[in-house]
Design an enzyme around this catalytic site. Structure first.
Site, mmCIF file in Angstrom:
data_model
loop_
_atom_site.group_PDB
_atom_site.id
_atom_site.type_symbol
_atom_site.label_atom_id
_atom_site.label_comp_id
_atom_site.label_asym_id
_atom_site.label_seq_id
_atom_site.Cartn_x
_atom_site.Cartn_y
_atom_site.Cartn_z
ATOM 1 N N SER A 130 -78.590 50.474 21.841
ATOM 2 C CA SER A 130 -79.343 49.735 22.852
ATOM 3 C C SER A 130 -80.816 49.603 22.433
ATOM 4 C CB SER A 130 -79.184 50.415 24.215
ATOM 5 O OG SER A 130 -79.616 49.578 25.265
ATOM 6 N N ASP A 184 -70.364 43.767 27.931
ATOM 7 C CA ASP A 184 -71.627 44.480 28.141
ATOM 8 C C ASP A 184 -72.473 43.777 29.207
ATOM 9 O OD1 ASP A 184 -74.152 45.697 27.937
ATOM 10 O OD2 ASP A 184 -73.904 46.080 25.799
ATOM 11 N N HIS A 215 -71.352 48.653 28.157
ATOM 12 C CA HIS A 215 -72.512 49.142 27.404
ATOM 13 C C HIS A 215 -72.265 50.606 27.049
ATOM 14 C CE1 HIS A 215 -76.597 48.515 26.019
ATOM 15 N NE2 HIS A 215 -77.031 49.587 26.663
#
Length: 236
Positions: A130, A184, A215
């Protein structure tokens, strides 16, 4: 690998970042720096890295830095560990350039420190999830010495418009692993594929994987990452 989360003797610090570390054996032959996501810390990816089997490349040092604690605008200014501020939902048009560059300098210092400890740049992998993926791509592509590889999970390429001008010639062909969840809701799949395509247009070879997940990280992704790490560290 002994868990860095439970052994305070392996806590260390750079001028900018606090880190956790673990080694799979004495005299590491390679280093992997893993950058966590927003609101997490260095402990987050310790269990996942413990699943990796890299015996074929020799002892490996894992470094898990903690991002600074800072207010995050999109979360109402709540202070949490973040590599940079998230100013809004449009990750491309509203980027915290100052925060990105500050963290890039701190990660560069970690890369420099590994070289000072005797690990050649081409035996160092920079990886992240991320926000950590964004920092991996930003710092890794700009680093002045050739790295073994860059691995980004569920993230994107930050400051994309400056990448071509600012990337280092040393890493113009660095191997890149990118993985993303097709469902996601945090960093949309399209943001990941756009980053992949932007990097490919600059001439970078990207190994791309996507998985039916949100995610997060899945076992298939860990297995694909393991194979990629064995490849880039065995040929470095």
């Amino acid at each position: 690998m002994a868990s860095p989360a439970t052994d305070p003797s392996i806590m260390s610090a750079t001028p900018l970042l606090e880190t956790l570390e673990g080694e799979t054996g004495p005299n590491p032959a390679a280093s992997i720096i893993v950058l966590h996501g927003l609101g997490a810390d260095g402990n987050d990816f310790v269990p996942i890295c413990e699943e990796l089997d890299l015996d074929a490349v020799g002892p490996v040092r894992f470094i898990f830095p903690n991002a600074p604690v800072r207010p995050v605008t999109i979360n109402g200014g709540y202070r949490m560990r973040a590599w940079y501020d998230i100013l809004g939902t449009d990750l491309q048009r509203s980027e915290d350039e100052a925060g990105l560059r500050e963290s890039c300098a701190a990660i560069t210092a970690l890369l420099d420190r590994e070289r000072e400890r005797g690990v050649a740049a081409n035996r160092i992998v920079l990886a992240g999830f991320s926000q950590g993926c964004a920092m991996t791509l930003m710092a890794g592509l700009r680093y002045g010495e050739r790295l073994a590889g860059l691995a980004g999970m569920s993230g994107y390429l930050p400051l994309a418009d400056t990448t071509a001008a600012e990337r280092s010639p040393a890493n113009h062909d660095v191997p890149i692993f990118l993985a993303h969840g097709t469902q996601d809701p945090v960093v949309a799949l399209q943001r990941g594929t756009a980053s992949r395509d932007r990097l490919a247009a600059l001439g970078h070879g990207v190994e791309w994987h996507d998985y039916p997940m949100e995610h997060s990280v899945c076992p298939e992704e860990v297995a694909d990452l393991n194979r990629w790490l064995l490849k880039v560290l065995s040929t470095a």
